[in-house]
Structures are given as structure tokens and as C-alpha cells.
Design an enzyme around this catalytic site. Sequence first.
Site, PDB file in Angstrom:
ATOM      1  CB  SER A  20       5.942   3.620  -0.264  1.00  0.00           C
ATOM      2  OG  SER A  20       4.786   2.957  -0.692  1.00  0.00           O
ATOM      3  CB  THR A  48      -1.019  -0.012   1.153  1.00  0.00           C
ATOM      4  OG1 THR A  48      -1.871   1.143   1.016  1.00  0.00           O
ATOM      5  CG2 THR A  48      -0.381  -0.011   2.519  1.00  0.00           C
ATOM      6  CD  GLU A  49      -1.225   3.409  -3.336  1.00  0.00           C
ATOM      7  OE1 GLU A  49      -1.499   2.426  -2.610  1.00  0.00           O
ATOM      8  OE2 GLU A  49      -2.037   3.893  -4.147  1.00  0.00           O
ATOM      9  CG  ASN A  50      -0.728   3.975   3.686  1.00  0.00           C
ATOM     10  OD1 ASN A  50      -1.065   3.176   2.828  1.00  0.00           O
ATOM     11  ND2 ASN A  50      -1.068   3.846   4.950  1.00  0.00           N
TER      12      ASN A  50
END
Lengths: 239, 225
Positions: B91, B49-51
Site C-alpha cells: 500500500s 486507502t492506506e490500510n
Amino acid sequence: MDKTLPSLAAAVADIGDGATVMIGGFGGSGAPVELIHALLARFRETGSPRDLTIVNNNAGNGSIGIAAMIKAGMVRKMICSFPRSSNAEAFNEKYLAGEIELELVPQGTLAERIRAAGAGIPAFYTPTSYGTELAEGKPVEEFDGRMYVRENWLKADVALLKANVGDRMGNLTYRLAGRNFNPIMAMAAARTIAQVSSIVAPGDIDPETVVTPGIFVDGLVEVANPQQEEVLVRSGAVA
Amino acid sequence: MTLTKLSNAQIAWRAAQDLQDGWYVNLGIGFPEMIATFQPEGRDVVYHTENGVLGFGPAPKDGEEDWDLINAGKKAVTLNPGAAIFHHADSFAMVRGGHLDLAVLGAYQVAQNGDLANWRVGSKGVPAVGGAMDLVHGAKRVAVVTEHVTKDGKPKLVESCTFPLTGLGCVTRVYSSLAVVDIRDGRFVLREKLPGLTFDELQAVTGAPLQVEGDFADLIVPALD
């Protein structure tokens, strides 16, 4: 060496009108709510700082944090990737009324521009946004047969961050996915201030577990049991 | 003509059958996230996930959320054994650096040359791009899950996109409500279609020519509620 600041008010006292302020967090995760509210309180008492440019992934939710700053009228411009989240009425209303500027940046480009600033790299090439309206006017170049867009570093006057444990020298650890933009923003600002749940003595954080080395941190203020922004938004809190 | 078509859950189920053991995968927020619920047994897939999380798991029980542990859709998640947490620049290094095996996104339009439009439909309202423009570059495969046509019956698989672009020539496979279509050398190549649909009926609701390389198969999906 002791970078401890006496209070939240002292931590935000030097932020001037027109400053560019990076604020850590992704939505409510890792958002320094107490530091933001200290800045908001100063604006309400003194009318300063105003005309701020805020750098964050989002543009505030509900009626607290960045959304409360926007509602109070102290933000001139947002630099973010995703302003259109749920409960983003504060930004949406100002934006649609033409009362706030928006620089929309793809999330990975935003992160890399911040990282580059902290690393002393003035520009870099990325495949992201090539051929889209977000690349209009930007230089492009071919590398190994593919086209890339040049993006410039993004610096700030101040970064306001949320970390978990900090030692008096400014070494920081983070909690879960609250890390997100905080470590790179720590590198990119002329002055970096972190709120931490506890301040410990140098040596109490294992050097191998330090995430942000203290060289990137100028001041830290202890906020034991910090509020969590998402929990506040869900409770309908108003700052 | 009313077409029998797959539900979103069925499209997600079909996309999930292509997940391979050992893959690192990013599922876009919303509809693509549903793919994880149909991950075939015995295949180990690590979700990004991007975060800043690799190896997140399903949502916690109501009341057990920790809002410092969320995904890019800002939903509470859990950590699987072997999870890792990292900052945003790392990320997106995973994304652009070619380290993800698959990214799956939604779409307003996909063109036969692989162009994707999925972030805004015009110039009105508040624009928001998030990580979409990054995710379409770098992952080894970029798939789209989508209805085959819009609510008013217009093709979403088109000759060229009319909505603002997310990325050029980036999509490699489309899982639609009627078919599975690959994008090869600037053309749509039909891989599977619903058995109740003729090739000509499918072509009629597709905005650019469907090519056939060898055989295409029946798109068979279980009934899911």
C-alpha cells in the site's frame, strides 16, 4: 508437517518478559483478539509476560485487546503510527502520566521497516519524514537530487496474527482488509503465530491464492467464529 | 471584516472538479474524504486507502457494516467492481513509489514553498502521524483543502510554517475557503478567488505574497447544504 497448536494458551505460553511482540491489525480489522486475550489471561494468572514492547499501527481502543494489555500494565513501550484514535483512553492516560513509552513511526515507514526485517534488509532510505522532527538524529542522503532519511529494520521476537484460512503447513489467507500488517509481520518475527477461522489440510488452499506462505509461520491455532475487535469496542466489551 | 466564504462542502466540491478520468486518488481522513461525494459524473476515479484497498466505495447502509472492510479513517466501506486488497507494505509502495495521481490532505499551515504542517500544533498531548508524512511524498500532485484563515483570523497560507512540519516542499495546490492557489517555484500563484473579494482583501488574509501569472478566474461554486 503439522504446525497446529493445541490451544490459545499453548500458543502464547513461550512469550517472555521484555519481548517485542508484533500484533497484526489496523484498528479492529484483522486484530487477533483471542490471541491477545490469551496473553492477557496468562499475565493476570502469572504476572508474566511483562515489560512488553508492542508493535501495531494503533495503541488499542476501548477496554479490550491491546488497550486491555496496556491497562493491565504489561506493556512498557508502544511502537505505532497513530495512538491518538477514538476510545484510546487506556494508552492516553498512561502516556500522559509518563508510564508508557512511545516510538512514533510514520505508517509507511513502519510497514517498510517491518517488511525490511522480514526480507533481511537492515536499512533503507525513504523520503518520508525528511526535514521533520521524526527524522531528527537519523542519517540522510541525497539520491537523484532529493533528500532521503535512513530507517532501520524492525524485528520482533513474536508476531501474533489473525488470518482467515490456514493449512497445517502454515499457508494463510486473509479476510478483506483484515490483511493489512499481518503478512509483513509474519515475515519479521522470530516466531510467528496465527489464529485462523479454520485449519484445513495441505492442498485445500489453492497455491495461487496463498497470501502468506507457510515458511513464515511457526504455529497456528483454530478460533472458529472469531470475535471482531471493532464490534467488541462498539458494544463496550471489557476484557 | 466578515468574509463570505465557502463551506467545507463547497471547498470539497471545487477540489472534486479537478479529479480526472482514470486517476488513482488518496483522500485524507476527515474533510478531504468529502471530495468523493462530489466526483463529477463520467469520470472513473479509483480511491486508495492506506490500510490496503484500491477501489473502495461508499459506506454501507447502517447495520450492513463489515468491520474487516474499513478505510484509513476506520469507517466501514464497500468494494467497487475491480477493487484490490493488498498488505501495508504494498500500500505504501503505491504511495511513495509515485503511483498515485493525487493525494489530498488537510492543513494547519501551508507555506509558499510548499511546506505542509498538518499533524500536530505543539509538543503537548499524544502525538499521532498516521500516513500523512508518507502521503505527501510520491503522489504526482499533493493538494490541500482548508479554511483560508484560522478561527481567530490568522492566515493558514504563510511565509513559513511555525507548526511542526509534515513534509518539505510537497504541496502543489491549495483549495481554500476563499481561493484556489497553486504553489510554483516557492511562491503562491493565485488561480481563482471568490468574486465578492478584491485581490487586496484576499492578500490581506494571506501570509505571503500572492503572485499572478496571466489571469485568475472567479471561484464559482454551487450553493450546497
